[in-house]
Design a protein around this motif. Structure first.
Motif: not given
Lengths: 149, 188
Positions: A13, A41, A44-45, A48, B21-22, B25-26, B29, B50-51, B54-56, B58-60, B63
């Motif tokens: 990666q 990062k 964003i965390l 969240i 989730f981290v 992201l890695n 991102q 970008l922010q 990732f928020l979207r 996370y929330k979805n 679904k």
């Protein structure tokens, strides 16, 4: 122009990301601030972790206007056959609900956008919109008159 | 991320979600950053989109039904967020269609994180002359290395149309790049 190669293997990666970065810098002249990705990062965390999960609250907010819209549609079907094609109603309602569910519209941001729109008008054919608006305005005038009396 | 289903299970599980989730992201991102950057152009705007992406995500996540791969789904959200951002900006700035190509280059030149040399500026200039969608198709294939099938799901365009658009664009760019290289050689 050198093309990066996709590789989903986590071992490669970093190589892939590096290649991607070099390509964008070399070919397109796009730069990024130093340590951008590690800082971003963290941002964003943090965002969240600030996100409150309120499924019950959100669903309630969403259900009220949806219930009102469905009630309005049913009322229009019964009292205003010119304004709403009877045969289309169940399909329209199910499609709308389906889209809202599948496209992730159930959140506070989009709720306010939905609220701004006259939902009922969305279900009326273009050629019948004048009749619909007349009926709607007339109803409002009658309602206002009866309230002021 | 050896097994996508297993990884998704962890993402959807409250106990393992944060750690998974981290990892997500890695993995995504930087890829999504470059994908978005080519659409919204400036670094600052890319950072915002970008922010939001990732928020979207996370929330979805709950679904996500695996009708597509996680990879495609992530790109699709990033693409949709970018388009939403661009549409909002166009409305606010009242761009006419004629202004859009100039707007692409102007925005790029104004970005403090654009540092293109002569040939990079020329390539950007060639790209700016393409219709938006055609430019996205080229960029997604050439730079993001997405498959045509993935692009088809993201853009909702048939694979055949994408291939045709991509190959026409490549021919167009190659032709123009040759002219640029000739020009630069002559100048030297």
């Amino acid at each position: 122009m050198k093309k990066p190669r996709t590789n989903n293997n986590s071992e490669n990666q970093l190589k892939f990301d590096k290649s991607l970065r070099l390509t964008h810098q070399k070919d397109l002249g796009l730069e990024i601030p130093k340590d951008y990705f590690s800082n971003s990062k963290q941002v964003i965390l943090d965002k969240i972790s600030d996100t409150k999960v309120r499924p019950l609250f959100s669903r309630r907010i969403f259900l009220i206007p949806m219930a009102a819209a469905v009630a309005l549609i049913l009322a229009l079907v019964v009292f205003k056959p010119n304004a709403l094609p009877l045969n289309n109603v169940p399909l329209i309602v199910s499609d709308t609900l389906n889209q809202i569910n599948t496209k992730g519209l159930v959140n506070n941001n989009t709720y306010f956008e939905v609220e701004d729109v006259s939902i009922a008008a969305l279900f009326v054919d273009d050629d019948k919109i004048d009749d619909f608006v007349n009926d709607y305005v007339l109803e409002d005038v009658i309602k206002d008159a009866s309230v002021s009396n | 991320m050896t097994n996508e289903s297993e990884f998704l299970e962890r993402l959807k599980n409250n106990k393992h979600r944060e750690k998974a989730f981290v990892e997500l992201l890695n993995l995504y991102q930087e890829r999504l950053y470059w994908h978005i950057r080519k659409l919204v152009i400036t670094h600052e705007n890319t950072n915002d989109v970008l922010q939001n992406t990732f928020l979207r995500v996370y929330k979805n996540l709950s679904k996500f039904q695996q009708k597509s791969t996680l990879h495609t789904w992530m790109y699709r959200i990033a693409y949709n967020e970018s388009i939403r951002f661009l549409d909002k900006n166009k409305k606010n700035q009242n761009y006419s269609l004629d202004d859009l190509n100039n707007s692409y280059l102007n925005t790029l030149e104004q970005d403090v994180y654009f540092d293109g040399d002569k040939i990079q500026r020329k390539l950007q200039s060639i790209l700016s002359k393409l219709p938006e969608k055609q430019r996205y198709i080229f960029q997604m294939k050439y730079y993001d290395d997405l498959k045509f099938t993935e692009m088809s799901e993201i853009l909702e365009i048939k694979v055949g149309t994408l291939k045709s658009s991509y190959y026409n664009t490549v021919r167009y760019i190659e032709k123009n790049i040759e002219n640029i290289e000739l020009l630069i050689k002559n100048e030297v």
